[in-house]
Design a protein around this motif. Structure first.
Motif, short mmCIF file in Angstrom:
data_model
loop_
_atom_site.label_atom_id
_atom_site.label_comp_id
_atom_site.label_asym_id
_atom_site.label_seq_id
_atom_site.Cartn_x
_atom_site.Cartn_y
_atom_site.Cartn_z
N GLU A 1 11.21 3.73 8.63
CA GLU A 1 11.53 3.04 9.88
C GLU A 1 13.01 2.69 9.98
OE1 GLU A 1 7.22 0.81 10.68
OE2 GLU A 1 8.88 -0.28 9.72
N GLN B 1 -5.35 -4.23 -0.36
CA GLN B 1 -4.69 -2.98 -0.03
C GLN B 1 -3.29 -2.93 -0.62
OE1 GLN B 1 -5.99 -0.34 1.61
NE2 GLN B 1 -7.94 -1.46 1.63
N TYR C 1 12.04 -4.52 2.07
CA TYR C 1 10.77 -4.90 1.46
C TYR C 1 10.50 -6.40 1.45
CZ TYR C 1 10.09 -0.09 -0.07
OH TYR C 1 9.89 1.27 -0.10
N LYS D 1 6.78 3.92 4.52
CA LYS D 1 6.95 3.51 5.92
C LYS D 1 8.10 2.54 6.15
CE LYS D 1 4.43 1.60 9.89
NZ LYS D 1 3.14 1.00 10.35
N ASP E 1 0.68 -2.20 -0.78
CA ASP E 1 1.74 -2.25 0.24
C ASP E 1 2.16 -0.85 0.65
OD1 ASP E 1 1.80 -5.00 0.17
OD2 ASP E 1 3.51 -5.11 -1.21
N GLU E 2 2.62 -0.75 1.89
CA GLU E 2 3.26 0.49 2.33
C GLU E 2 4.57 0.65 1.56
OE1 GLU E 2 2.31 2.77 4.38
OE2 GLU E 2 0.86 1.94 5.80
#
Length: 418
Positions: A110, A100, A57, A106, A102-103
């Motif tokens: 990954e 927006q 992150y 994902k 945060d993812e």
């Protein structure tokens, strides 16, 4: 908790204060479990947290856009079937604030192998397969640990890359290093010089044995001329539910026992050891060296001898550098620190070793002085550590080292040295 996550400059002051409420600590949001049965899903006692999350992150270790965020990364205890999901109390209104979130899923997806479960029911169904799991490779060591009055049994298995299905298993296992080993990197398991040592807790369910992964170590067998090997320990990780039980010591001794039996092994080295691993290694090596004739108190009192390095290399496969470190630990043990002269003598001996790089620097500068013009040489000396800085650095290095040595000696004092 201070976060370094930054909002866009276009966000006004009032909105900025509001949006700060949507910044969460990723270390706190994440929760891991090694699930043995469906009952563990509701058991907070088996939950554990990451030590770090910046490798997934980012350096701020924060996630924007949520309140009450919970990220669940669960593994079945034996086969490591994986479940990944998230939930939150509230998500930021993207239209209102023009930002927006945060993812969340994902960045983890990954980093882990494909095929993980996002549905809890399918994950629970997969738990049944753990009952038939059998460890890969050859059983090398068994041991029992008393934990709060309850005996727990463990087994260590060793193998190379050849067991069918192990590569896929290792891909799931090594994902733990992202959260517990800084600057972690996945290894190439296509190389047949890798050796794997995996430790499992063996427990009974309705009278039948089952396994739960507790930790592992990877070792790479480097070539050493002319027909020898030099094993290097690459990664060691004991998972949080099994830490502070002495499993790391058992695992390291298993590795030593395996390789010291091989006459082709020159010595066993370690790649970029962490502070925690250094403590385990220094404890194990010091305990083992105490049994060698060249490390008897009278020998230690006489000072460092090349015989120590020769015997430790021959019988324990220790490098000369590590043997010298063990000598300093054990020499500190027999040094009377209440005696000013004895203590000063010990400190000067250790500092003399620590000063070796500076002596090399002086040697190199003397060579340059003969080769360069006075102007060029003076310009070069501006980059050299001053005498005052050297003394300060040496003092700091020594103090840190002695503190570390004392921790090792405290552990030795409470250990069974038989």
């Amino acid at each position: 908790m201070q976060f370094t996550w930054k909002l866009p400059r276009s966000v006004s002051g009032i909105a900025r204060n509001t949006l700060q409420n949507y910044v969460v600590d990723s270390n706190e949001a994440l929760e891991f479990k090694l699930v043995r049965s469906a009952a563990d899903l509701e058991n907070d006692e088996v939950t554990f947290k990451p030590e770090m999350s910046h490798q997934v992150y980012g350096d701020s270790e924060s996630i924007f856009g949520y309140t009450g965020l919970r990220v669940k990364l669960y593994y079945s205890a034996a086969r490591l079937a994986t479940y990944l999901s998230m939930a939150c109390d509230e998500m930021v209104d993207s239209q209102k604030f023009e930002v927006q979130p945060d993812e969340v899923i994902k960045p983890i997806a990954e980093k882990i192998p494909p095929g993980y479960h996002s549905n809890l029911d399918t994950f629970v169904a997969a738990l049944d397969k753990d009952a038939t799991f059998q460890p890969f490779g050859e059983l090398k060591h068994k041991f029992t640990i008393d934990v709060d009055g309850k005996a727990k049994n463990f087994e260590v298995y060793m193998h190379d890359i050849s067991p069918s299905g192990f590569n896929e298993y290792h891909e799931r296992l090594q994902t733990f290093i992202l959260w517990y080993i800084d600057a972690a990197s996945y290894i190439d398991t296509d190389d047949n010089r890798w050796r794997f040592f995996l430790v499992y807790e063996k427990y009974l369910v309705n009278g039948n044995p089952q396994y739960a992964i507790a930790g592992y170590t990877t070792v790479y067998e480097y070539y050493a001329y002319p027909a020898n090997t030099r094993p290097r320990i690459s990664q060691m990780l004991v998972l949080p539910p099994f830490q502070r039980m002495g499993i790391g010591v058992q695992l390291l001794n298993t590795i030593y026992n395996h390789f010291t039996a091989d006459d082709r092994v020159v010595d066993i080295t370690v790649e970029d050891p962490s502070e925690n691993f250094l403590r385990i290694r220094d404890f194990v090596d010091s305990k083992n060296c105490l049994k060698l004739p060249s490390f008897k108190p009278e020998k230690l009192d006489a000072g460092w001898s090349p015989d120590m390095a020769v015997e430790a290399q021959k019988k324990l496969k220790l490098s000369k550098k590590q043997t010298r470190r063990v000598y300093e630990i054990l020499k500190l043990h027999i040094t009377d620190r209440a005696n000013p002269n004895a203590y000063k003598k010990y400190r000067l001996e250790v500092k003399s070793r620590l000063n070796v790089p500076y002596r090399k620097e002086d040697h190199d500068m003397n060579k340059l002085k003969k080769m360069l013009s006075p102007e060029e040489f003076n310009a070069t000396t501006m980059m050299i550590t001053s005498k005052e800085q050297r003394l300060e650095n040496l003092e700091n290095q020594y103090n840190e080292l002695e503190e570390h040595y004392c921790h090792v000696l405290e552990r030795l004092a409470s250990a069974d040295l038989s």
